[in-house]
Design a protein around this motif. Sequence first.
Motif, mmCIF file in Angstrom:
data_model
loop_
_atom_site.group_PDB
_atom_site.id
_atom_site.type_symbol
_atom_site.label_atom_id
_atom_site.label_comp_id
_atom_site.label_asym_id
_atom_site.label_seq_id
_atom_site.Cartn_x
_atom_site.Cartn_y
_atom_site.Cartn_z
ATOM 1 N N ILE A 64 0.555 -1.177 -0.042
ATOM 2 C CA ILE A 64 -0.166 -0.199 0.014
ATOM 3 C C ILE A 64 0.774 1.312 -0.224
ATOM 4 O O ILE A 64 1.705 1.363 0.510
ATOM 5 C CB ILE A 64 -0.985 0.553 1.146
ATOM 6 C CG1 ILE A 64 -1.533 -0.792 0.988
ATOM 7 C CG2 ILE A 64 -1.166 1.159 1.624
ATOM 8 C CD1 ILE A 64 -2.775 -1.324 2.445
ATOM 9 N N ASP A 88 0.171 -10.888 4.198
ATOM 10 C CA ASP A 88 -0.832 -9.315 4.648
ATOM 11 C C ASP A 88 0.593 -7.882 4.231
ATOM 12 O O ASP A 88 1.548 -8.383 5.036
ATOM 13 C CB ASP A 88 -1.321 -9.259 5.839
ATOM 14 C CG ASP A 88 -2.603 -8.015 5.283
ATOM 15 O OD1 ASP A 88 -4.069 -8.805 5.351
ATOM 16 O OD2 ASP A 88 -2.314 -6.891 6.489
ATOM 17 N N VAL A 89 -0.146 -7.108 4.160
ATOM 18 C CA VAL A 89 0.723 -5.540 4.354
ATOM 19 C C VAL A 89 1.368 -5.875 6.236
ATOM 20 O O VAL A 89 1.896 -4.875 5.850
ATOM 21 C CB VAL A 89 -0.205 -4.104 3.910
ATOM 22 C CG1 VAL A 89 0.665 -3.504 3.884
ATOM 23 C CG2 VAL A 89 -0.507 -4.466 2.280
ATOM 24 N N ALA A 90 0.397 -5.887 6.740
ATOM 25 C CA ALA A 90 0.751 -5.333 8.245
ATOM 26 C C ALA A 90 2.120 -6.509 8.372
ATOM 27 O O ALA A 90 2.852 -5.962 8.659
ATOM 28 C CB ALA A 90 -0.559 -6.119 9.040
ATOM 29 N N TRP A 93 5.183 -4.158 6.715
ATOM 30 C CA TRP A 93 5.767 -3.394 8.408
ATOM 31 C C TRP A 93 6.101 -4.225 9.084
ATOM 32 O O TRP A 93 6.880 -3.074 8.793
ATOM 33 C CB TRP A 93 4.222 -2.691 7.950
ATOM 34 C CG TRP A 93 3.719 -1.995 7.032
ATOM 35 C CD1 TRP A 93 4.088 -2.005 5.901
ATOM 36 C CD2 TRP A 93 1.865 -1.314 7.243
ATOM 37 N NE1 TRP A 93 2.916 -0.784 5.306
ATOM 38 C CE2 TRP A 93 1.918 -0.273 6.153
ATOM 39 C CE3 TRP A 93 1.144 -0.738 8.761
ATOM 40 C CZ2 TRP A 93 0.449 0.710 5.465
ATOM 41 C CZ3 TRP A 93 0.202 0.179 8.037
ATOM 42 C CH2 TRP A 93 0.367 1.233 7.110
ATOM 43 N N GLU A 96 9.307 -4.754 7.078
ATOM 44 C CA GLU A 96 10.515 -3.502 7.145
ATOM 45 C C GLU A 96 11.231 -3.266 8.059
ATOM 46 O O GLU A 96 12.145 -2.352 8.397
ATOM 47 C CB GLU A 96 9.379 -2.421 6.324
ATOM 48 C CG GLU A 96 9.219 -2.769 4.906
ATOM 49 C CD GLU A 96 10.776 -2.576 4.427
ATOM 50 O OE1 GLU A 96 10.991 -1.444 4.201
ATOM 51 O OE2 GLU A 96 11.540 -3.603 4.436
ATOM 52 N N ARG A 97 10.005 -2.736 9.756
ATOM 53 C CA ARG A 97 10.410 -2.359 10.463
ATOM 54 C C ARG A 97 11.428 -2.562 10.983
ATOM 55 O O ARG A 97 12.320 -2.022 11.896
ATOM 56 C CB ARG A 97 9.135 -2.047 11.863
ATOM 57 C CG ARG A 97 7.898 -1.796 11.810
ATOM 58 C CD ARG A 97 7.347 -1.402 13.235
ATOM 59 N NE ARG A 97 6.653 -2.650 13.217
ATOM 60 C CZ ARG A 97 5.151 -2.409 13.259
ATOM 61 N NH1 ARG A 97 4.828 -2.047 11.969
ATOM 62 N NH2 ARG A 97 4.813 -3.803 13.246
ATOM 63 N N MET B 1 13.440 4.686 9.657
ATOM 64 C CA MET B 1 13.120 4.621 8.409
ATOM 65 C C MET B 1 11.384 4.745 8.076
ATOM 66 O O MET B 1 11.038 3.739 9.537
ATOM 67 C CB MET B 1 13.490 3.535 7.173
ATOM 68 C CG MET B 1 12.796 3.362 5.796
ATOM 69 S SD MET B 1 13.518 1.829 5.331
ATOM 70 C CE MET B 1 13.287 0.989 6.349
ATOM 71 N N VAL B 3 7.860 2.819 7.544
ATOM 72 C CA VAL B 3 7.306 2.023 6.644
ATOM 73 C C VAL B 3 6.718 2.517 5.766
ATOM 74 O O VAL B 3 6.927 1.960 4.827
ATOM 75 C CB VAL B 3 6.704 1.219 7.933
ATOM 76 C CG1 VAL B 3 6.307 -0.129 7.146
ATOM 77 C CG2 VAL B 3 7.851 0.513 8.862
ATOM 78 N N ILE B 8 0.490 7.359 5.559
ATOM 79 C CA ILE B 8 -0.704 6.562 6.185
ATOM 80 C C ILE B 8 0.393 7.126 7.366
ATOM 81 O O ILE B 8 -0.234 6.660 8.980
ATOM 82 C CB ILE B 8 0.661 5.246 5.701
ATOM 83 C CG1 ILE B 8 -0.416 5.093 4.310
ATOM 84 C CG2 ILE B 8 -0.439 3.851 6.709
ATOM 85 C CD1 ILE B 8 0.288 4.186 3.892
ATOM 86 N N LEU B 31 -4.374 0.089 8.481
ATOM 87 C CA LEU B 31 -4.750 -1.115 7.578
ATOM 88 C C LEU B 31 -5.972 -1.368 6.806
ATOM 89 O O LEU B 31 -6.774 -1.706 6.275
ATOM 90 C CB LEU B 31 -4.019 -2.228 8.117
ATOM 91 C CG LEU B 31 -3.002 -2.472 7.058
ATOM 92 C CD1 LEU B 31 -1.716 -3.709 8.136
ATOM 93 C CD2 LEU B 31 -2.695 -2.096 5.911
ATOM 94 N N ILE B 34 -8.298 1.422 5.095
ATOM 95 C CA ILE B 34 -7.116 1.421 3.815
ATOM 96 C C ILE B 34 -7.920 -0.042 2.917
ATOM 97 O O ILE B 34 -8.685 0.474 1.505
ATOM 98 C CB ILE B 34 -6.107 1.508 3.534
ATOM 99 C CG1 ILE B 34 -5.286 2.745 4.207
ATOM 100 C CG2 ILE B 34 -5.277 1.029 2.338
ATOM 101 C CD1 ILE B 34 -4.034 2.878 4.843
ATOM 102 N N LYS B 35 -8.024 -0.991 3.601
ATOM 103 C CA LYS B 35 -8.849 -2.552 2.981
ATOM 104 C C LYS B 35 -9.744 -2.470 2.648
ATOM 105 O O LYS B 35 -11.012 -2.473 0.998
ATOM 106 C CB LYS B 35 -8.704 -3.562 3.909
ATOM 107 C CG LYS B 35 -7.072 -4.256 3.404
ATOM 108 C CD LYS B 35 -6.831 -4.879 4.197
ATOM 109 C CE LYS B 35 -5.360 -5.719 4.374
ATOM 110 N NZ LYS B 35 -4.757 -6.631 5.997
#
Lengths: 199, 199
Positions: A64, A88-90, A93, A96-97, B1, B3, B8, B31, B34-35
């Motif tokens: 997203i 899932d996008v979660a 994230w 990435e965190r 950084m 995420v 968002i 999330l 957004i979904k």
Amino acid sequence: MAVAGPEIERLIQLLARLPGLGPRSARRAALHLIKKREALMVPLASALQVAIERIQVCKTCGNIDTQSPCTVCTDPRRDPAMIVVVADVADLWALERAKASNGRYHVLGGTLSPLDGVGPQDLTIDALVQRAHAPEVQEIILALNATVDGQTTAHYITDLLQEANVKVTRLAHGVPVGGELDYLDEGTLSAAMRQRTLF
Amino acid sequence: MAVAGPEIERLIQLLARLPGLGPRSARRAALHLIKKREALMVPLASALQVAIERIQVCKTCGNIDTQSPCTVCTDPRRDPAMIVVVADVADLWALERAKASNGRYHVLGGTLSPLDGVGPQDLTIDALVQRAHAPEVQEIILALNATVDGQTTAHYITDLLQEANVKVTRLAHGVPVGGELDYLDEGTLSAAMRQRTLF
């Protein structure tokens, strides 16, 4: 009899549909918003409006972002040889965190779950197989939940990727950092023992 | 950084300021929004916009409504002889849900709390005293929390209302409906015994 007017009741009902908020806490949240009108309600309304107008799903990986292809997909510092597959996008994230990977991602949109009627056609598995055949891709990392559904999905994808010229890996099982052995289940402990590393 | 993108992240930060949502659940809520873009995010943004534009505080009683004086204050079926004094709009809503009173309300905006620096001038006590002197008002019901701050406020208001020609009452103490004696504190039990009623 509705206690508050229809406008407030509607706001409460919508807030109650957020995960983590029930009817009672949605009521508290609505009151809080109304009390902090300038400091919170106005900024939140405009942040939602911005999100509605600008946020989209990346056509490549399913992330997203405000652009498609997303920031991760277009970042030249990202290693195009690795694709990290998440449900899932979660999860994306979370990785990435943790700065866990320098590769690119692929969001499946869920895991296979016959009981919930989620089959391969409901996930972006076809697109993943297609991406895996690209010449620059060398490794597919399955970063899926260590649940039955997650592992079933991992096996299913591994089978499909047999023909692609890629290495398929998955996250290690083991003792969580900071975790105490005493509280861990047998499955995790024996996996951690089997996959022990040199000190 | 960061995420996610700044849009968002801003949405997550604002959601995290709602009571009941922490940083992690705000992330989940963002999330989810957004979904469920069309089903939830768009309606929520417009409900907030409506609330921003239309909700105001009743100049008479302090209730929150789309009109001032509010629906309760202007309802001719409400008994103008009774004013129910509450600390907060949430308490007013709770009493209305219980249909506990047919009177009108007065929202103090909090309770006296020297430790938090809340004095009489921070509450709408002056306005209450003024309302209590109106000829039609016969009873002031202090529906304040049974906490130290709530009871201090009740005593303070009772003193101020000595000169007004009104009866000042407060909520009964006792066993909650459905409550078990075994779990109640001594203060509640002895109050319930003292204020016992004929069966």
